[in-house]
Each structure stands twice: as C-alpha cells, then as structure tokens.
Design an enzyme around this catalytic site. Structure first.
Site, PDB file in Angstrom:
ATOM      1  N   ALA A 134       0.689  -1.186   0.014  1.00 12.30           N
ATOM      2  CA  ALA A 134       0.101   0.037   0.080  1.00 12.30           C
ATOM      3  C   ALA A 134       0.847   1.174  -0.082  1.00 12.30           C
ATOM      4  CB  ALA A 134      -0.998  -0.014   1.162  1.00 12.30           C
ATOM      5  N   ARG A 155     -12.159 -18.509   4.937  1.00 12.31           N
ATOM      6  CA  ARG A 155     -10.760 -18.921   5.799  1.00 12.31           C
ATOM      7  C   ARG A 155     -11.164 -19.220   7.229  1.00 12.31           C
ATOM      8  NH1 ARG A 155      -6.179 -14.716   3.046  1.00 12.31           N
ATOM      9  NH2 ARG A 155      -5.935 -15.841   1.358  1.00 12.31           N
ATOM     10  N   GLU A 200      -4.217  -2.601   5.148  1.00 13.67           N
ATOM     11  CA  GLU A 200      -4.652  -3.307   6.343  1.00 13.67           C
ATOM     12  C   GLU A 200      -4.528  -2.239   7.734  1.00 13.67           C
ATOM     13  OE1 GLU A 200      -3.663  -7.065   9.035  1.00 13.67           O
ATOM     14  OE2 GLU A 200      -2.452  -6.802   7.193  1.00 13.67           O
TER      15      GLU A 200
END
Length: 625
Positions: A122, A444, A580
């Site tokens: 990022a 997940r 994140e």
C-alpha cells in the site's frame, strides 16, 4: 585456518537449509556466497546482502541480526561459523570479536509534499502514484528492507475481468454456486447492497439461461461475494459487514489496479486464472514471478528511480498535529537520532497488528481464545504502529475485534508456501484420523474453526497431478522438504498414511470417496462448492498445516477517498490511510486475494486524493475513478 572453499548448509526461514560457500585464506574470511533460492524473495534479502559484507569487511561474527529476519541472519552466521570450524579455526573466538561500529546520524528535518509511513504494498503504491502526480515523497520504514506483509503474500490478486475469464471453462460446482447465491432471499441482503444484488441476480439468470460453459464473473459478483464473505457476528452478537462505498470502490477499480501494475512492469500470467484459499471465486491475476515479491521489487525500484526519499530502519513514532490538522511525522532511526518530516499529507500504510499478539488479544471479539504462543504469518514489523499513530490524531476505529486466522499455515514456521499449496478446488484436507472434515472451498474463518475443532493440525493431500497446480514451488524445493521431513511423500496412500500416523484404510477410503465426488461434481458429505482434479496418480503427498494469525480486519475508519475520519465522521485534514492499516472494507472476514486488490487500489486512491488537496490545479494524472 586451512585455506580453501568450504561448502556448508545453514538453516533458513522458508527452506530446510541454505547452501553456502565460504572462502578462507590467510586466516581471513575472503568471500561468502549464499544460495538463497529456497528462501522467500523479499523476506530476508537484506540479510544476504548485508551480513556477508559485514563479516568480510570487519572479520567478525559478532554482527547484529537483521530485524525481521532473525532466522535467516542466524543461519548465515552459523554457516560461516561451521566453515571456520571445518578450517580449523575457533568460531567462538570470532563471535567474541568487536562489533562493527554503527553509523551515527545527526538529527534531521525534512520538508516534503507527502510522507508515507510503511513501505509495504500500500505504501509503495501510494508513493508511486504520488510521484506520478508530481508530488515530492518521503517513505519511512522501520525495518531494514521494504515489502512488509506484501512480500509474504501468495501473489494472486482479485479483479473481475469477464473478457479474460470467459476464455476458461467453468469447473464442476461453479454454476451450482451461482444458482444458490442468486436464490438468496432479498431480506437477507443489507439495504445498501440490495439494488446491486438484484442486478447480479439478473446477470446470473442470463448466464445460466445461455447454456454457456465458460467461467462467469462480474464486478457485481465480486462485490456481493466480498460483502457476504465478510458479514459476520462476534461473540457478543454484534453483526458487521463491509461498508458499501469501500467495497464498491474496490471492485470497480481493482482491474485498473492490475493494469496500472502491468504498465509499471509487473508481469501477470494470463494463461491461468486462480483463487487463493478462501477466495470463493476464480478471479485471481497471478504474477509470473513468485509471491508478493513480484510487486514489491517493481514498485520499490520505481520509487527509487523517480526520486522518492526512502528511509529504512526509521520508525515513525508521533504525528505532528496542529489545530486538528496533521502536518507531518516525527521518527527515530536505529541509532536514536530524530527525523522530523514536515508534510502537506501523511499517508498511513503500516499494516495491521497481526504480529502483536497482546494487541490481538486486547481487541479480539471473534475467537474464543487467542493463545499466547499462537503463530503468525505476518512480518514481525506488523505491530499496529499506523493504528496507534491514527489514534493520536483522534481517528475512529472499525472492526478491531475481527481477526483472521490463515488455516493453511506451516505448523513450524507459519510460512504459507512450504509444502504443496494448491488452489482450493484441489484442496483435500484430512484430520489426524485421515478423514475430511470441512468444505475445502469455504471462507478462511470457516476452515480455521473446523481445523481447531479437529485438533489444529491437519494435512493437505495431493498427488503428482495435483502437484502441478501448486503455488510458488519447485521440484527442488519439494525434494528438499521431503528430505528434511517437513513434507511427506509416498508411492502409495497406505504408505503415506503410515508416515503421518493415520489408519491406512481410513485414508484410502477418504480419497476414494473424494475422487467419486469429483466424478459426480457433487460432495454429499461437506457440499464442497467447486472441484477440479482427482487424487490418484503416484507419488502422493501430505503437507502438514495449522491455523495462524494472518490478517486483522479492523483499523482506522476511512471514506472511499481514503481520508481518515474522526469519531464524529469528520475528515482529519492531512491524514490518509490504505491497506490493512484501515478498516471497514473486509469487515469480519477477508476473501483470499482481496488484500492485494485493496492495498494497490486504496494506496493509489489515497495518493490521488492527497495530490488533489495539496495542489488542486496541478494534479492531472489519470484517476482510478
């Protein structure tokens, strides 16, 4: 010491050993060559560049390990020590010699347009885009090398591209998955998504009615799967789902991110479409080079070549805030000197907090317990620094209690790409009894919960044909892991069962049943969504796996322009975030392959927004909007 070239093997991080050649002459170490091909590129590169040079230059083994790569650092030191011993020298004496004198920097003040905290995917995307927009850029990275968690990522990046995906045949189960999704009652869809969901239902109806046998996809399918895949309820009964503006922004710009990266020099494998574990659909654009390193070295070279000031081993510790506006960052170098960066825009891209177990335990509201000794797939650098910085400026938080465990992590190293990691359509997960225990195509968190309920440790079973679909591996790596005992291989399923300690009859029956489900295209046991290959061609493999902390969904509240917002929903002037470090997009569970789409899309958006607000009449680069 006896002069000569000594070939030794030292323990690495991603492989069982690293071959090394140490040249000794005149009682000195003349040269050190490390064969690091088995290591994950981008994770410990600085080790192999820095430590051999320091050892040769200063003739000592008393050198500092490289932060974030302790295992590989000690591997290099121990390998040279082994060579010294074989040459008749005293390795313990070399370890007691004086350390190289560290460079002492002076305090420094820098003025720039944009300062970026964190040099992962990022941050580098934001840096490249800021430079493209004509801004001056400073990047602060607390670790010795760039990459962060992106270097450890699997590589496939989600983006719906129907014109490309149309070239691939539908797999058994995919049409049934679409039919089931389209039948979802509208009242189960949150209001802001209902209009898009109705459009998706029409798309699916038209596709199914056409009788086509190609792979279907659309940005709306990507959107609804991201939304539903992240809609979760925590232990206290609080429900969460991805914020529509963020999810919509992601899916409508992800393909532009792929094209932007391609233009910068990232090569994608257009001959294959795939999906990572928990990705739910085959829309992954996979780089030709292995793992996240494919992105990092291209972006990293670009920012260096175009004038960004990159400061590694420089940790951002405080924001400069004046009258509610963020004006820069105060950071400290490894030697304690201070770097003060005055900037018109601060972009926080320091990742989540998956390597900070105490912080995970503090915020967790999703898992019954996070053990003190739980492993993590994260870089040790990912400790919540950017979130703490945002709080200094009054930022609001979203979804902090939702922690994602990666179900298919190495039980010893927490690496993702040891063993044989295949696409979920080819996963066969068996527990310690040799039985399947879950729909391997599920999200997940579903897989991790099932694994934990089955004792944590389980095995991925593959045959020689399935092996061909494995991510980021080579026959050389497979052979080395089999030799080291971290991957099991046998010519019969019975022998494989014996090696992993399960009843041979049970494992044979499990695989026989699974193969019949592939033939039928239906799984009556666990209702697996999508199938591809059977498991029947010797040799057979078993890869041990165990869940580990992988991703923290929560973070700073941002809007779709990547502004950081305070608790009143107001923009904090001068402060932006992406990846994140930010929350609100993935909500309770992130789809595999969405993190790379997220970091490159919102990294670019943060840079573009900042550029427009710094120089509204100057910014003229092509927008992602």
């Amino acid at each position: 010491m006896q002069a000569g070239k000594y070939n030794v093997k030292a323990k690495g991080h991603g492989s069982s050993f690293m071959p090394m050649e140490v040249t000794i002459g005149d009682d000195k170490i003349k040269a050190i060559t490390v064969d690091s091909r088995g290591e994950t590129k981008g994770v410990a590169d600085e080790v192999f560049k820095r430590l051999p040079q320091e050892i040769v230059d200063h003739q000592t083994l008393n050198v500092d390990t490289v932060s974030g790569a302790t295992i590989s650092s000690n591997g290099v030191i121990d390998g040279v020590a082994q060579a010294i011993t074989e040459a008749g020298g005293d390795a313990s004496e070399w370890k007691k010699r004086a350390k190289p004198v560290a460079t002492n920097y002076q305090d420094e003040e820098i003025t720039t347009d944009v300062v970026i905290v964190g040099a992962g995917g990022a941050g580098l995307a934001a840096a490249v885009r800021s430079l493209e927009e004509g801004q001056s850029v400073v990047i602060l990275e607390k670790y010795p090398q760039i990459g962060g968690n992106t270097s450890r990522a699997g590589g496939p990046m989600n983006a719906a591209e129907p014109a490309w995906q149309d070239k691939f045949k539908a797999l058994p189960g995919e049409k049934e998955t679409l039919t089931e999704l389209a039948a979802t009652p509208i009242e189960k869809i949150d209001p802001e998504y209902q209009a898009d969901f109705k459009q998706l239902q029409a798309q699916i109806k038209e596709y199914l009615a056409s009788g086509a046998n190609n792979l279907f996809d659309s940005t709306l399918l990507h959107e609804i799967q991201t939304y539903l895949g992240g809609k979760r309820t925590d232990l206290k009964g609080n429900e969460i789902h991805g914020k529509y503006p963020l999810v919509h922004e992601l899916v409508t710009n992800a393909l532009d991110s792929v094209k932007w990266l391609s233009n910068l020099g990232v090569k994608f494998d257009n001959e294959d479409v795939t999906e990572p574990v928990g990705g739910l659909w085959r829309r992954g654009h996979k780089p030709v080079e292995p793992m996240g390193y494919a992105y990092i070295h291209v972006l990293g070279d670009w920012v260096k070549d175009h004038g960004a000031k990159l400061l590694t081993e420089t940790q951002a510790e405080h924001l400069i805030v004046e009258n509610g506006e963020v004006k820069g960052v105060i950071a400290h170098r490894k030697d304690g000197s201070t770097v003060t960066v005055h900037a018109k825009a601060v972009i926080l891209t320091a990742g989540g907090f998956g390597a900070n177990t105490k912080m995970v335990q503090k915020y967790n509201t999703y898992w019954q317990k996070i053990a003190d000794d739980i492993a993590t797939t994260n870089s040790p650098a990912i400790t919540g620094d950017g979130i703490k910085l945002g709080l200094e400026a009054g930022a609001d938080l979203f979804g902090m209690g939702f922690i994602q465990l990666m179900p298919v992590s190495d039980p010893e190293t927490s690496e993702l790409f040891t063993g044989l990691q295949t696409p979920p359509a080819n996963y066969i997960m068996v527990n310690q009894e040799g039985k399947r225990f879950v729909n391997e195509f599920a999200e997940r968190d579903t897989l991790a919960k099932a694994a934990i309920a089955n004792g944590g440790l389980f095995y991925l079973i593959a045959d020689d044909k399935i092996k061909e679909t494995a991510y980021n591996t080579t026959q050389e790596s497979i052979d080395a892991q089999v030799e080291a005992g971290t991957l099991f291989r046998a010519d019969t399923l019975e022998d494989l069962a014996t090696q992993i300690g399960v009843d041979p009859e049970v494992l044979v029956q499990t695989i026989k049943d699974y193969n019949s489900y592939v033939d039928q295209g239906k799984d009556p046991e666990f209702h697996k969504n999508v199938f591809d290959l059977k498991c029947e061609v010797a040799p057979f493999y078993a890869t041990p796996r165990k869940p580990a902390i992988h991703h923290t969904m929560g973070g700073l509240v941002i809007d779709k322009q990547a502004h950081v917002l305070n608790q009143n929903g107001e923009v904090i002037r001068g402060l932006y975030s992406a990846g994140e470090n930010a929350g609100g997009l993935h909500a309770g569970n992130r789809l595999g392959g969405n993190s790379l789409s997220d970091i490159f899309t919102f990294g670019r958006i943060a840079a573009e927004t900042a550029a427009k607000e710094i120089s509204p009449d100057v910014s003229s680069g092509a927008s992602v909007h």
